[in-house]
Motif scaffolding. Structure first.
Motif, PDB file in Angstrom:
ATOM      1  N   TRP A  31       0.832  -1.205   0.000  1.00 56.55           N
ATOM      2  CA  TRP A  31       0.000   0.000   0.000  1.00 56.55           C
ATOM      3  C   TRP A  31       0.867   1.255   0.000  1.00 56.55           C
ATOM      4  CZ3 TRP A  31      -0.713   3.409   4.295  1.00 56.55           C
ATOM      5  CH2 TRP A  31      -1.652   4.402   4.067  1.00 56.55           C
ATOM      6  N   LEU A  32       1.916   1.256   0.821  1.00 53.86           N
ATOM      7  CA  LEU A  32       2.805   2.414   0.869  1.00 53.86           C
ATOM      8  C   LEU A  32       3.506   2.637  -0.470  1.00 53.86           C
ATOM      9  CD1 LEU A  32       4.399   1.921   4.398  1.00 53.86           C
ATOM     10  CD2 LEU A  32       2.824   3.746   3.699  1.00 53.86           C
ATOM     11  N   ILE A  33       3.984   1.557  -1.064  1.00 57.48           N
ATOM     12  CA  ILE A  33       4.686   1.685  -2.343  1.00 57.48           C
ATOM     13  C   ILE A  33       3.710   2.050  -3.463  1.00 57.48           C
ATOM     14  CG2 ILE A  33       5.961   0.405  -4.106  1.00 57.48           C
ATOM     15  CD1 ILE A  33       7.253  -1.167  -1.775  1.00 57.48           C
ATOM     16  N   ALA A  34       2.568   1.369  -3.509  1.00 55.62           N
ATOM     17  CA  ALA A  34       1.602   1.603  -4.580  1.00 55.62           C
ATOM     18  C   ALA A  34       0.940   2.973  -4.469  1.00 55.62           C
ATOM     19  CB  ALA A  34       0.531   0.518  -4.575  1.00 55.62           C
ATOM     20  N   GLY A  35       0.671   3.417  -3.262  1.00 52.75           N
ATOM     21  CA  GLY A  35       0.004   4.703  -3.089  1.00 52.75           C
ATOM     22  C   GLY A  35       0.969   5.868  -3.074  1.00 52.75           C
ATOM     23  N   PHE A  36       1.834   5.892  -2.074  1.00 57.86           N
ATOM     24  CA  PHE A  36       2.752   7.020  -1.921  1.00 57.86           C
ATOM     25  C   PHE A  36       3.933   6.948  -2.879  1.00 57.86           C
ATOM     26  CE2 PHE A  36       0.720   6.630   2.287  1.00 57.86           C
ATOM     27  CZ  PHE A  36       0.087   7.869   2.307  1.00 57.86           C
ATOM     28  N   GLY A  37       4.394   5.763  -3.186  1.00 56.88           N
ATOM     29  CA  GLY A  37       5.550   5.610  -4.064  1.00 56.88           C
ATOM     30  C   GLY A  37       5.268   6.012  -5.502  1.00 56.88           C
ATOM     31  N   LEU A  38       4.025   5.899  -5.922  1.00 52.36           N
ATOM     32  CA  LEU A  38       3.662   6.252  -7.290  1.00 52.36           C
ATOM     33  C   LEU A  38       3.084   7.662  -7.411  1.00 52.36           C
ATOM     34  CD1 LEU A  38       1.998   2.887  -8.418  1.00 52.36           C
ATOM     35  CD2 LEU A  38       4.284   3.748  -8.978  1.00 52.36           C
ATOM     36  N   ALA A  39       3.166   8.448  -6.351  1.00 47.46           N
ATOM     37  CA  ALA A  39       2.569   9.783  -6.369  1.00 47.46           C
ATOM     38  C   ALA A  39       3.222  10.703  -7.403  1.00 47.46           C
ATOM     39  CB  ALA A  39       2.656  10.416  -4.982  1.00 47.46           C
ATOM     40  N   GLY A  40       4.483  10.513  -7.698  1.00 45.39           N
ATOM     41  CA  GLY A  40       5.166  11.366  -8.655  1.00 45.39           C
ATOM     42  C   GLY A  40       5.000  10.948 -10.105  1.00 45.39           C
ATOM     43  N   VAL A  41       4.372   9.801 -10.337  1.00 45.35           N
ATOM     44  CA  VAL A  41       4.188   9.297 -11.702  1.00 45.35           C
ATOM     45  C   VAL A  41       2.959   9.950 -12.312  1.00 45.35           C
ATOM     46  CG1 VAL A  41       3.797   7.227 -13.081  1.00 45.35           C
ATOM     47  CG2 VAL A  41       5.263   7.114 -11.061  1.00 45.35           C
ATOM     48  N   ASP A  42       3.124  10.483 -13.513  1.00 46.41           N
ATOM     49  CA  ASP A  42       2.011  11.193 -14.166  1.00 46.41           C
ATOM     50  C   ASP A  42       1.310  10.272 -15.169  1.00 46.41           C
ATOM     51  OD1 ASP A  42       0.336  13.343 -14.683  1.00 46.41           O
ATOM     52  OD2 ASP A  42       1.613  14.085 -16.313  1.00 46.41           O
ATOM     53  N   VAL A  43       0.758   9.173 -14.660  1.00 42.74           N
ATOM     54  CA  VAL A  43       0.013   8.216 -15.486  1.00 42.74           C
ATOM     55  C   VAL A  43      -1.409   8.171 -14.951  1.00 42.74           C
ATOM     56  CG1 VAL A  43      -0.163   5.794 -16.159  1.00 42.74           C
ATOM     57  CG2 VAL A  43       2.074   6.861 -15.958  1.00 42.74           C
ATOM     58  N   LYS A  44      -2.374   8.114 -15.872  1.00 38.74           N
ATOM     59  CA  LYS A  44      -3.777   8.059 -15.452  1.00 38.74           C
ATOM     60  C   LYS A  44      -4.444   6.827 -16.063  1.00 38.74           C
ATOM     61  CE  LYS A  44      -4.327  13.037 -14.981  1.00 38.74           C
ATOM     62  NZ  LYS A  44      -4.173  13.196 -13.588  1.00 38.74           N
ATOM     63  N   ILE A  45      -5.305   6.212 -15.277  1.00 40.75           N
ATOM     64  CA  ILE A  45      -6.114   5.085 -15.727  1.00 40.75           C
ATOM     65  C   ILE A  45      -7.571   5.507 -15.580  1.00 40.75           C
ATOM     66  CG2 ILE A  45      -6.741   2.676 -15.312  1.00 40.75           C
ATOM     67  CD1 ILE A  45      -3.950   2.274 -14.140  1.00 40.75           C
ATOM     68  N   PHE A  46      -8.284   5.609 -16.689  1.00 39.20           N
ATOM     69  CA  PHE A  46      -9.669   6.097 -16.676  1.00 39.20           C
ATOM     70  C   PHE A  46      -9.767   7.451 -15.970  1.00 39.20           C
ATOM     71  CE2 PHE A  46     -10.152   1.374 -16.641  1.00 39.20           C
ATOM     72  CZ  PHE A  46     -10.622   1.243 -17.937  1.00 39.20           C
ATOM     73  N   HIS A  47      -8.840   8.339 -16.260  1.00 36.26           N
ATOM     74  CA  HIS A  47      -8.762   9.695 -15.707  1.00 36.26           C
ATOM     75  C   HIS A  47      -8.508   9.719 -14.198  1.00 36.26           C
ATOM     76  CE1 HIS A  47     -10.062  11.166 -19.583  1.00 36.26           C
ATOM     77  NE2 HIS A  47     -11.087  10.324 -19.542  1.00 36.26           N
ATOM     78  N   VAL A  48      -8.015   8.623 -13.664  1.00 35.47           N
ATOM     79  CA  VAL A  48      -7.661   8.523 -12.244  1.00 35.47           C
ATOM     80  C   VAL A  48      -6.143   8.359 -12.161  1.00 35.47           C
ATOM     81  CG1 VAL A  48      -7.933   7.151 -10.134  1.00 35.47           C
ATOM     82  CG2 VAL A  48      -9.868   7.445 -11.676  1.00 35.47           C
ATOM     83  N   PRO A  49      -5.472   9.137 -11.303  1.00 33.19           N
ATOM     84  CA  PRO A  49      -4.012   8.982 -11.185  1.00 33.19           C
ATOM     85  C   PRO A  49      -3.628   7.557 -10.795  1.00 33.19           C
ATOM     86  CG  PRO A  49      -4.768  10.918  -9.978  1.00 33.19           C
ATOM     87  CD  PRO A  49      -5.989  10.186 -10.423  1.00 33.19           C
ATOM     88  N   LEU A  50      -2.499   7.114 -11.302  1.00 35.49           N
ATOM     89  CA  LEU A  50      -2.038   5.753 -11.051  1.00 35.49           C
ATOM     90  C   LEU A  50      -1.896   5.460  -9.565  1.00 35.49           C
ATOM     91  CD1 LEU A  50      -1.035   3.048 -12.161  1.00 35.49           C
ATOM     92  CD2 LEU A  50       1.261   4.042 -12.266  1.00 35.49           C
ATOM     93  N   TRP A  51      -1.405   6.441  -8.786  1.00 34.80           N
ATOM     94  CA  TRP A  51      -1.222   6.216  -7.353  1.00 34.80           C
ATOM     95  C   TRP A  51      -2.554   5.947  -6.663  1.00 34.80           C
ATOM     96  CZ3 TRP A  51      -3.731   9.177  -3.842  1.00 34.80           C
ATOM     97  CH2 TRP A  51      -4.174  10.431  -4.258  1.00 34.80           C
ATOM     98  N   ALA A  52      -3.622   6.624  -7.079  1.00 34.59           N
ATOM     99  CA  ALA A  52      -4.938   6.412  -6.465  1.00 34.59           C
ATOM    100  C   ALA A  52      -5.503   5.045  -6.855  1.00 34.59           C
ATOM    101  CB  ALA A  52      -5.895   7.516  -6.874  1.00 34.59           C
ATOM    102  N   PHE A  53      -5.319   4.683  -8.100  1.00 33.80           N
ATOM    103  CA  PHE A  53      -5.801   3.390  -8.577  1.00 33.80           C
ATOM    104  C   PHE A  53      -5.044   2.247  -7.894  1.00 33.80           C
ATOM    105  CE2 PHE A  53      -6.090  -0.107 -11.622  1.00 33.80           C
ATOM    106  CZ  PHE A  53      -7.447  -0.107 -11.894  1.00 33.80           C
ATOM    107  N   ALA A  54      -3.715   2.329  -7.884  1.00 36.51           N
ATOM    108  CA  ALA A  54      -2.897   1.275  -7.284  1.00 36.51           C
ATOM    109  C   ALA A  54      -3.044   1.237  -5.766  1.00 36.51           C
ATOM    110  CB  ALA A  54      -1.428   1.463  -7.654  1.00 36.51           C
ATOM    111  N   GLY A  55      -3.216   2.411  -5.140  1.00 35.67           N
ATOM    112  CA  GLY A  55      -3.328   2.477  -3.688  1.00 35.67           C
ATOM    113  C   GLY A  55      -4.681   2.053  -3.156  1.00 35.67           C
ATOM    114  N   SER A  56      -5.671   1.913  -4.023  1.00 37.12           N
ATOM    115  CA  SER A  56      -6.985   1.463  -3.559  1.00 37.12           C
ATOM    116  C   SER A  56      -7.354   0.135  -4.200  1.00 37.12           C
ATOM    117  CB  SER A  56      -8.050   2.531  -3.847  1.00 37.12           C
ATOM    118  OG  SER A  56      -8.079   2.827  -5.234  1.00 37.12           O
TER     119      SER A  56
END
Length: 89
Positions: free
Chosen positions: A34-59
């Motif tokens: 959860w820490l890596i997927a949510g906080f670790g991906l916060a700087g990545v500018d990738v979106k999945i269905f208009h949702v940031p990757l960190w939010a998608f991976a962290g949930s």
């Protein structure tokens, strides 16, 4: 180890402790994921269905990982044993 009907109480408690340890390690692994997927991906500018990757991976990613961990624990590590005492029916 003896069959599931002939296990001693000490063997049962040992098995329960082992399964509890694996469950705690699974929780620690899930928190790290959860820490890596949510906080670790916060700087990545990738979106999945208009949702940031960190939010998608962290949930959703954490839920998928938790389901996988639960499957591994239940299929590979946990055993079904009779916890009843002598004379319990």
């Amino acid at each position: 180890m003896l069959s599931k009907n002939k296990m001693t109480d000490a063997e049962k408690f040992s098995l329960i402790r082992r399964e509890a340890l694996y469950t705690g390690l699974a929780l620690a692994g899930l928190i790290i994921f959860w820490l890596i997927a949510g906080f670790g991906l916060a700087g990545v500018d990738v979106k999945i269905f208009h949702v940031p990757l960190w939010a998608f991976a962290g949930s959703i990613g954490v839920w998928i990982f938790a389901i996988f961990i639960s499957w591994v624990l239940s299929r590979k590590l946990f055993r079904d044993i009779d916890l009843g005492g002598e004379g319990d029916e």
